[in-house]
Design a protein around this motif. Structure first.
Motif, mmCIF file in Angstrom:
data_model
loop_
_atom_site.group_PDB
_atom_site.id
_atom_site.type_symbol
_atom_site.label_atom_id
_atom_site.label_comp_id
_atom_site.label_asym_id
_atom_site.label_seq_id
_atom_site.Cartn_x
_atom_site.Cartn_y
_atom_site.Cartn_z
ATOM 1 N N GLY A 22 0.810 -1.205 0.000
ATOM 2 C CA GLY A 22 0.000 0.000 0.000
ATOM 3 C C GLY A 22 0.845 1.257 0.000
ATOM 4 N N ILE A 23 1.871 1.288 0.834
ATOM 5 C CA ILE A 23 2.667 2.504 0.968
ATOM 6 C C ILE A 23 3.649 2.649 -0.191
ATOM 7 N N VAL A 24 4.512 1.674 -0.383
ATOM 8 C CA VAL A 24 5.560 1.790 -1.403
ATOM 9 C C VAL A 24 4.988 1.581 -2.810
ATOM 10 N N GLY A 25 4.302 0.461 -2.997
ATOM 11 C CA GLY A 25 3.751 0.174 -4.321
ATOM 12 C C GLY A 25 2.704 1.182 -4.754
ATOM 13 N N GLY A 26 1.887 1.625 -3.807
ATOM 14 C CA GLY A 26 0.859 2.605 -4.129
ATOM 15 C C GLY A 26 1.448 3.933 -4.565
ATOM 16 N N TYR A 27 2.517 4.358 -3.902
ATOM 17 C CA TYR A 27 3.147 5.614 -4.287
ATOM 18 C C TYR A 27 3.798 5.509 -5.665
ATOM 19 N N ILE A 28 4.460 4.395 -5.927
ATOM 20 C CA ILE A 28 5.099 4.211 -7.234
ATOM 21 C C ILE A 28 4.052 4.173 -8.338
ATOM 22 N N ILE A 29 2.951 3.477 -8.114
ATOM 23 C CA ILE A 29 1.883 3.421 -9.111
ATOM 24 C C ILE A 29 1.296 4.806 -9.349
ATOM 25 N N SER A 30 1.050 5.547 -8.297
ATOM 26 C CA SER A 30 0.486 6.889 -8.439
ATOM 27 C C SER A 30 1.426 7.801 -9.218
ATOM 28 N N ALA A 31 2.705 7.761 -8.880
ATOM 29 C CA ALA A 31 3.674 8.614 -9.563
ATOM 30 C C ALA A 31 3.828 8.219 -11.030
ATOM 31 N N LEU A 32 3.918 6.921 -11.313
ATOM 32 C CA LEU A 32 4.078 6.481 -12.691
ATOM 33 C C LEU A 32 2.851 6.790 -13.543
ATOM 34 N N LEU A 33 1.670 6.717 -12.955
ATOM 35 C CA LEU A 33 0.460 7.077 -13.691
ATOM 36 C C LEU A 33 0.512 8.537 -14.118
ATOM 37 N N HIS A 34 0.914 9.406 -13.233
ATOM 38 C CA HIS A 34 0.964 10.819 -13.577
ATOM 39 C C HIS A 34 2.085 11.134 -14.567
ATOM 40 N N ILE A 35 3.193 10.441 -14.464
ATOM 41 C CA ILE A 35 4.267 10.633 -15.433
ATOM 42 C C ILE A 35 3.830 10.143 -16.810
ATOM 43 N N ALA A 36 3.151 9.001 -16.854
ATOM 44 C CA ALA A 36 2.656 8.483 -18.139
ATOM 45 C C ALA A 36 1.637 9.436 -18.753
#
Length: 100
Positions: A22-36
């Motif tokens: 939730g903490i690590v994976g969720g942040y990476i997913i959120s950041a990568l979505l916005h970068i994409a």
């Protein structure tokens, strides 16, 4: 009113997997979505400006959703697959839209 014991996770490894996903994976997913989105949409500055707020809202939603999973390791596998998909989208966004 206390929680019903049959719905609580008894394994500490499963609890760790859910919290870390939730903490690590969720942040990476959120950041990568916005970068994409910044690479694929015509106005990347607007995406990056609004990502200041929406990234954290999405991150909180992913943290909450991670506790609904039954198996933390399957959740990590799902998050890694989503991270790879977003990474591929970013890569092709750089190739097909080099102006950004």
């Amino acid at each position: 009113m206390p929680a019903n014991k049959k719905y609580l996770t008894t394994s500490s490894w499963q609890r760790f997997a859910k919290i870390s996903a939730g903490i690590v994976g969720g942040y990476i997913i959120s950041a990568l979505l916005h970068i994409a989105l910044a690479f694929w949409l015509p106005n990347p500055k607007m995406v990056l400006i609004t990502s200041v707020y929406t990234l954290y809202m999405l991150w909180v939603a992913i943290i909450i959703l991670s506790f609904l999973a039954k198996n933390g390791w399957k959740l990590w596998a799902l998050y890694v697959a989503i991270i790879l998909v977003f990474s591929v989208l970013i890569h092709f966004g750089k190739l097909y839209n080099p102006v950004n």
